[in-house]
Structure formats: structure tokens, C-alpha cells
Design a protein around this motif. Structure first.
Motif, PDB file in Angstrom:
ATOM      1  N   ALA A  68       5.372  -2.891   7.009  1.00 60.79           N
ATOM      2  CA  ALA A  68       5.258  -2.689   8.601  1.00 60.79           C
ATOM      3  C   ALA A  68       6.255  -1.120   8.743  1.00 60.79           C
ATOM      4  N   ASP A  69       7.114  -1.039   8.153  1.00 63.93           N
ATOM      5  CA  ASP A  69       7.974   0.167   8.189  1.00 63.93           C
ATOM      6  C   ASP A  69       7.853   1.112   7.019  1.00 63.93           C
ATOM      7  N   TYR A  70       6.908   0.804   6.244  1.00 67.09           N
ATOM      8  CA  TYR A  70       6.630   1.833   5.020  1.00 67.09           C
ATOM      9  C   TYR A  70       6.206   3.559   5.584  1.00 67.09           C
ATOM     10  N   PRO A  71       7.063   4.152   5.042  1.00 68.56           N
ATOM     11  CA  PRO A  71       6.660   5.716   5.610  1.00 68.56           C
ATOM     12  C   PRO A  71       5.443   6.120   5.178  1.00 68.56           C
ATOM     13  N   THR A  72       4.556   6.630   5.868  1.00 65.94           N
ATOM     14  CA  THR A  72       3.115   6.915   5.829  1.00 65.94           C
ATOM     15  C   THR A  72       2.964   8.493   6.261  1.00 65.94           C
ATOM     16  N   SER A  73       2.450   9.198   5.477  1.00 65.26           N
ATOM     17  CA  SER A  73       2.252  10.569   5.561  1.00 65.26           C
ATOM     18  C   SER A  73       1.140  10.815   6.644  1.00 65.26           C
ATOM     19  N   PRO A  74       1.398  11.668   7.440  1.00 64.44           N
ATOM     20  CA  PRO A  74       0.270  12.146   8.613  1.00 64.44           C
ATOM     21  C   PRO A  74      -1.145  12.203   7.679  1.00 64.44           C
ATOM     22  N   GLY A  75      -1.933  11.582   8.410  1.00 64.72           N
ATOM     23  CA  GLY A  75      -3.598  11.531   7.891  1.00 64.72           C
ATOM     24  C   GLY A  75      -3.834  10.518   6.976  1.00 64.72           C
ATOM     25  N   CYS A  76      -2.727   9.528   6.489  1.00 64.39           N
ATOM     26  CA  CYS A  76      -2.929   8.638   5.476  1.00 64.39           C
ATOM     27  C   CYS A  76      -2.842   7.350   6.153  1.00 64.39           C
ATOM     28  N   THR A  77      -3.445   6.441   5.681  1.00 65.25           N
ATOM     29  CA  THR A  77      -3.452   5.018   6.328  1.00 65.25           C
ATOM     30  C   THR A  77      -2.338   4.329   5.611  1.00 65.25           C
ATOM     31  N   SER A  78      -1.819   3.659   6.547  1.00 61.89           N
ATOM     32  CA  SER A  78      -0.594   2.734   6.239  1.00 61.89           C
ATOM     33  C   SER A  78      -0.929   1.690   5.147  1.00 61.89           C
ATOM     34  N   PRO A  79       0.310   1.257   4.474  1.00 64.56           N
ATOM     35  CA  PRO A  79      -0.360  -0.141   3.738  1.00 64.56           C
ATOM     36  C   PRO A  79       0.161  -1.286   4.526  1.00 64.56           C
ATOM     37  N   PHE A  80       0.552  -1.369   5.510  1.00 67.27           N
ATOM     38  CA  PHE A  80       0.820  -2.356   6.445  1.00 67.27           C
ATOM     39  C   PHE A  80      -0.625  -3.255   6.696  1.00 67.27           C
ATOM     40  N   ALA A  81      -0.746  -4.409   6.155  1.00 64.80           N
ATOM     41  CA  ALA A  81      -2.071  -4.891   6.179  1.00 64.80           C
ATOM     42  C   ALA A  81      -2.834  -4.973   7.200  1.00 64.80           C
ATOM     43  N   PRO A  82      -2.390  -5.168   8.573  1.00 67.57           N
ATOM     44  CA  PRO A  82      -3.179  -5.026   9.660  1.00 67.57           C
ATOM     45  C   PRO A  82      -3.608  -3.667  10.099  1.00 67.57           C
ATOM     46  N   ILE A  83      -2.894  -2.562   9.846  1.00 73.19           N
ATOM     47  CA  ILE A  83      -3.288  -1.217  10.083  1.00 73.19           C
ATOM     48  C   ILE A  83      -4.272  -0.801   9.129  1.00 73.19           C
ATOM     49  N   TRP A  84      -4.226  -1.383   7.741  1.00 70.85           N
ATOM     50  CA  TRP A  84      -5.148  -0.972   6.699  1.00 70.85           C
ATOM     51  C   TRP A  84      -6.334  -1.605   6.898  1.00 70.85           C
ATOM     52  N   ILE A  85      -6.502  -2.696   7.142  1.00 65.94           N
ATOM     53  CA  ILE A  85      -7.759  -3.554   7.542  1.00 65.94           C
ATOM     54  C   ILE A  85      -8.358  -3.013   8.478  1.00 65.94           C
ATOM     55  N   ALA A  86      -7.737  -2.810   9.959  1.00 64.13           N
ATOM     56  CA  ALA A  86      -8.502  -2.201  10.860  1.00 64.13           C
ATOM     57  C   ALA A  86      -8.878  -0.714  10.701  1.00 64.13           C
ATOM     58  N   GLU A  87      -8.213  -0.047   9.799  1.00 60.18           N
ATOM     59  CA  GLU A  87      -8.840   1.418   9.449  1.00 60.18           C
ATOM     60  C   GLU A  87      -9.971   1.235   8.667  1.00 60.18           C
ATOM     61  N   ILE A  88     -10.051   0.443   7.575  1.00 60.75           N
ATOM     62  CA  ILE A  88     -10.981   0.470   6.579  1.00 60.75           C
ATOM     63  C   ILE A  88     -12.313   0.038   7.405  1.00 60.75           C
ATOM     64  N   VAL A  89     -12.229  -1.262   8.164  1.00 66.71           N
ATOM     65  CA  VAL A  89     -13.299  -1.821   8.822  1.00 66.71           C
ATOM     66  C   VAL A  89     -13.805  -0.852   9.794  1.00 66.71           C
ATOM     67  N   ARG A  90     -13.037  -0.088  10.646  1.00 62.82           N
ATOM     68  CA  ARG A  90     -13.644   1.068  11.473  1.00 62.82           C
ATOM     69  C   ARG A  90     -14.301   1.904  10.626  1.00 62.82           C
ATOM     70  N   ARG A  91     -13.743   2.588   9.736  1.00 65.22           N
ATOM     71  CA  ARG A  91     -14.403   3.413   8.852  1.00 65.22           C
ATOM     72  C   ARG A  91     -15.947   3.066   8.378  1.00 65.22           C
ATOM     73  N   ARG A  92     -15.765   1.742   8.144  1.00 66.02           N
ATOM     74  CA  ARG A  92     -17.021   1.241   7.442  1.00 66.02           C
ATOM     75  C   ARG A  92     -18.339   1.280   8.524  1.00 66.02           C
ATOM     76  N   GLU A  93     -17.592   0.800   9.833  1.00 69.61           N
ATOM     77  CA  GLU A  93     -18.572   0.519  10.896  1.00 69.61           C
ATOM     78  C   GLU A  93     -19.294   1.715  11.511  1.00 69.61           C
ATOM     79  N   THR A  94     -18.343   2.926  11.316  1.00 67.48           N
ATOM     80  CA  THR A  94     -18.860   4.276  11.694  1.00 67.48           C
ATOM     81  C   THR A  94     -19.594   5.083  11.017  1.00 67.48           C
ATOM     82  N   ALA A  95     -19.560   4.491   9.640  1.00 63.99           N
ATOM     83  CA  ALA A  95     -20.186   5.197   8.431  1.00 63.99           C
ATOM     84  C   ALA A  95     -21.746   5.080   8.654  1.00 63.99           C
TER      85      ALA A  95
END
Length: 110
Positions: free
Chosen positions: A83-110
């Protein structure tokens, strides 16, 4: 599946990495709820390398299997692994809830 329980965290993490690939490409025959049980019980206390591999599998289950997404998100939220893993701007966090939500969002808008 024996690799997942190997006492050597390097071997176990390799097993989790291979399993993660199967979760996404050939999940037939995998016990996905059982994998979530193991992740839930063991990931928080796992050594870093193994924890990372288990977290990747957790995220992949949540991304690829909508019927298990809520449970994967819940496990990630409760365990707070990375949850506290440092993530560069523009990158997706490896924190599973953020990661899951972002990839699902990308697939839904593709």
C-alpha cells in the motif's frame, strides 16, 4: 502446485509467478478460491520476494476473474501489502486494489 508451498521463498515465488501466468491465460483446473485462501493466510508474513509474487497473483485473479474481484479487492484492502510502495507519477501502484481497479478501468474504456 507443490512449488507454492516450497520452504525456499525463491522456489515458492517462481511457483507463484508461473501460477499467475496460468491465472491469466489458462485458469482451467486451478482452484482460484483456494489460491485466494492461501494468499489471504500467508501473504502478509511472506518474505519480500514471495510477497511480491503472491500480490501479483492476487491482482491477476481480481483483474481476470470478475466473479472473484470483490474478494481479491477485500483481501488487498485488509492486508495492505504494498500500500505504501513508492510509485512514480504516471505508473500504476502495485497495491492490489489500485492495480485491479486501474487495469479493469482501462479494459472497460478500450
Amino acid at each position: 502446485m507443490r512449488w507454492l508451498a516450497d520452504p525456499d521463498p525463491v522456489v515458492a515465488s517462481a511457483g507463484w509467478s508461473l501460477t499467475t501466468t496460468r491465472v491469466a491465460t489458462a485458469p482451467e483446473g486451478l482452484d482460484l478460491p483456494g489460491l485466494l485462501d492461501t494468499i489471504e493466510a500467508q501473504m502478509a508474513a511472506a518474505p519480500d520476494r514471495l510477497q511480491w509474487a503472491m500480490n501479483h497473483c492476487l491482482a491477476q485473479i481480481g483483474i481476470e476473474h470478475p466473479e472473484l474481484r470483490a474478494r481479491a479487492l477485500d483481501i488487498g484492502e485488509r492486508l495492505q501489502v504494498l500500500a505504501d510502495y513508492p510509485t512514480s507519477p504516471g505508473c500504476t501502484s502495485p497495491f492490489a486494489p489500485i492495480w485491479i481497479a486501474e487495469i479493469v478501468r482501462r479494459r472497460e474504456t478500450a
